[in-house]
Design a protein around this motif. Structure first.
Motif, PDB file in Angstrom:
ATOM      1  N   GLN A 170       0.816  -1.218   0.000  1.00 11.22           N
ATOM      2  CA  GLN A 170       0.000   0.000   0.000  1.00 11.22           C
ATOM      3  C   GLN A 170       0.850   1.270   0.000  1.00 11.22           C
ATOM      4  O   GLN A 170       0.441   2.305   0.531  1.00 11.22           O
ATOM      5  N   GLU A 227     -10.494  -2.458   5.878  1.00 15.04           N
ATOM      6  CA  GLU A 227     -11.863  -2.730   5.458  1.00 15.04           C
ATOM      7  C   GLU A 227     -12.193  -4.216   5.477  1.00 15.04           C
ATOM      8  O   GLU A 227     -13.358  -4.608   5.467  1.00 15.04           O
ATOM      9  N   LEU A 228     -11.160  -5.048   5.499  1.00 15.75           N
ATOM     10  CA  LEU A 228     -11.336  -6.498   5.465  1.00 15.75           C
ATOM     11  C   LEU A 228     -10.785  -7.116   6.747  1.00 15.75           C
ATOM     12  O   LEU A 228      -9.880  -6.571   7.369  1.00 15.75           O
ATOM     13  N   GLU A 229     -11.328  -8.271   7.127  1.00 12.71           N
ATOM     14  CA  GLU A 229     -10.903  -8.937   8.360  1.00 12.71           C
ATOM     15  C   GLU A 229      -9.865 -10.018   8.097  1.00 12.71           C
ATOM     16  O   GLU A 229      -9.702 -10.927   8.900  1.00 12.71           O
ATOM     17  N   TRP A 231      -6.066 -10.765   5.366  1.00 14.78           N
ATOM     18  CA  TRP A 231      -5.167 -10.273   4.334  1.00 14.78           C
ATOM     19  C   TRP A 231      -5.905 -10.173   3.011  1.00 14.78           C
ATOM     20  O   TRP A 231      -6.658 -11.054   2.678  1.00 14.78           O
ATOM     21  N   TYR A 234      -7.291  -4.318   2.871  1.00 11.88           N
ATOM     22  CA  TYR A 234      -7.876  -3.173   2.175  1.00 11.88           C
ATOM     23  C   TYR A 234      -8.487  -3.625   0.850  1.00 11.88           C
ATOM     24  O   TYR A 234      -7.819  -4.304   0.057  1.00 11.88           O
ATOM     25  N   ALA A 235      -9.736  -3.268   0.603  1.00 12.22           N
ATOM     26  CA  ALA A 235     -10.414  -3.625  -0.631  1.00 12.22           C
ATOM     27  C   ALA A 235      -9.693  -2.995  -1.820  1.00 12.22           C
ATOM     28  O   ALA A 235      -9.151  -1.899  -1.730  1.00 12.22           O
ATOM     29  N   GLY A 236      -9.681  -3.716  -2.927  1.00 16.63           N
ATOM     30  CA  GLY A 236      -9.049  -3.185  -4.122  1.00 16.63           C
ATOM     31  C   GLY A 236      -7.591  -3.547  -4.259  1.00 16.63           C
ATOM     32  O   GLY A 236      -6.961  -3.213  -5.263  1.00 16.63           O
ATOM     33  N   SER A 237      -7.020  -4.229  -3.266  1.00 15.85           N
ATOM     34  CA  SER A 237      -5.598  -4.574  -3.347  1.00 15.85           C
ATOM     35  C   SER A 237      -5.377  -6.071  -3.467  1.00 15.85           C
ATOM     36  O   SER A 237      -4.253  -6.533  -3.430  1.00 15.85           O
ATOM     37  N   LEU A 238      -6.462  -6.836  -3.629  1.00 12.45           N
ATOM     38  CA  LEU A 238      -6.338  -8.291  -3.678  1.00 12.45           C
ATOM     39  C   LEU A 238      -5.443  -8.761  -4.808  1.00 12.45           C
ATOM     40  O   LEU A 238      -4.584  -9.607  -4.627  1.00 12.45           O
ATOM     41  N   GLU A 239      -5.642  -8.201  -6.004  1.00  8.53           N
ATOM     42  CA  GLU A 239      -4.883  -8.675  -7.166  1.00  8.53           C
ATOM     43  C   GLU A 239      -3.394  -8.480  -6.968  1.00  8.53           C
ATOM     44  O   GLU A 239      -2.593  -9.357  -7.240  1.00  8.53           O
ATOM     45  N   CYS A 241      -1.792  -8.112  -4.038  1.00  9.76           N
ATOM     46  CA  CYS A 241      -1.256  -8.849  -2.897  1.00  9.76           C
ATOM     47  C   CYS A 241      -1.092 -10.330  -3.190  1.00  9.76           C
ATOM     48  O   CYS A 241      -0.314 -11.009  -2.545  1.00  9.76           O
TER      49      CYS A 241
END
Length: 255
Positions: A170, A227-229, A231, A234-239, A241
């Protein structure tokens, strides 16, 4: 301990403790780089490892010091870490976090799956350096810090401390109206970082900051609470991470 060092210098026991910040700045001017008191062998409150997650110390006689059942923040003194022959964790990754008073605690509470070993650190203390040395070498390491020049310099120091790859989490330059302008010292730090081969994957945000002439929206707290419980929190960072390569971070920089 820092109070022992104070009395050894012929001062009162709290002298170094109360003057730690100006002394650190003076050492930085003397040596030309960030130099905490720990670098001189003086243990301070930063010599304690602050972490959240499952972590075990394994000693030479086979005994263990386990913290897997503890929630939120735990600590290990540097003397115990020095005595351990290795450190073990069931976590899937290590995430070092610069801000220990807000972001680290927020992430510790959000990590309900306890899949991430969270460690609070700015410039790596003796305790953090020992942790990196004794953790399994294959454990992925991410760092979440401020995105001002000092924040990126912390990432550089973490990479320098141990050959384990450290990916920024981030961390990207974000514009901000009326942002703090870069000082001459900030510009010197950015120039040094851009010239360092170990920071070649970070050129885009570093160059953006240098060209803008401001620190931008640099404090990690400005991203808000997780925003997430689990790893990556944070939403929008999945791809990004899910990719454990520098290239994966670079391609998502503009998102």
């Amino acid at each position: 301990m820092i109070r022992d060092a104070s009395t050894a210098l012929g001062r009162d026991s709290k002298c170094l403790e109360t003057q730690e910040k100006p002394l650190t700045r003076a050492l930085e001017g003397l040596f030309g780089e960030e130099t905490p008191l720990e670098a001189l062998g003086i243990q301070t409150r930063n010599s304690v490892l602050h972490f959240s997650g499952a972590l075990e110390l394994v000693f030479e006689d086979g005994t263990r010091h386990q913290t897997g059942l503890l929630r939120f923040e735990s600590t290990f003194p540097v003397a115990e870490i020095e005595r351990a022959v290795r450190m073990e964790t069931t976590a899937e990754r290590l995430l070092t976090v610069e801000n220990s008073k807000t972001t680290f605690l927020q992430l510790a509470r959000a990590d309900r799956a306890r899949s991430t070993l969270l460690v609070a650190t700015s410039f790596p203390s003796q305790a953090v350096r020992l942790l990196l040395e004794k953790l399994p070498p294959g454990l992925p390491h991410f760092h979440f810090g401020d995105t001002d020049p000092s924040g990126w310099d912390i990432l550089r120091r973490l990479r320098e401390t141990h050959p384990r790859p450290v990916l920024p989490f981030q961390m990207r330059w974000r514009p901000k109206k009326d942002a703090v302008p870069l000082s001459s010292r900030d510009q010197q730090t950015l120039t040094r970082l851009l010239a360092d081969p170990a920071m070649s994957d970070c050129h885009a945000p570093l160059t953006a900051m240098l060209e803008a002439g401001t620190k931008g929206d640099y404090e990690q707290e400005s991203l808000g609470a997780p925003e997430l419980e689990k790893w990556p929190f944070y939403a929008g960072s999945l791809e990004w991470c899910e990719s454990e390569s520098v290239g994966g971070w670079s391609t998502s920089l503009g998102e």
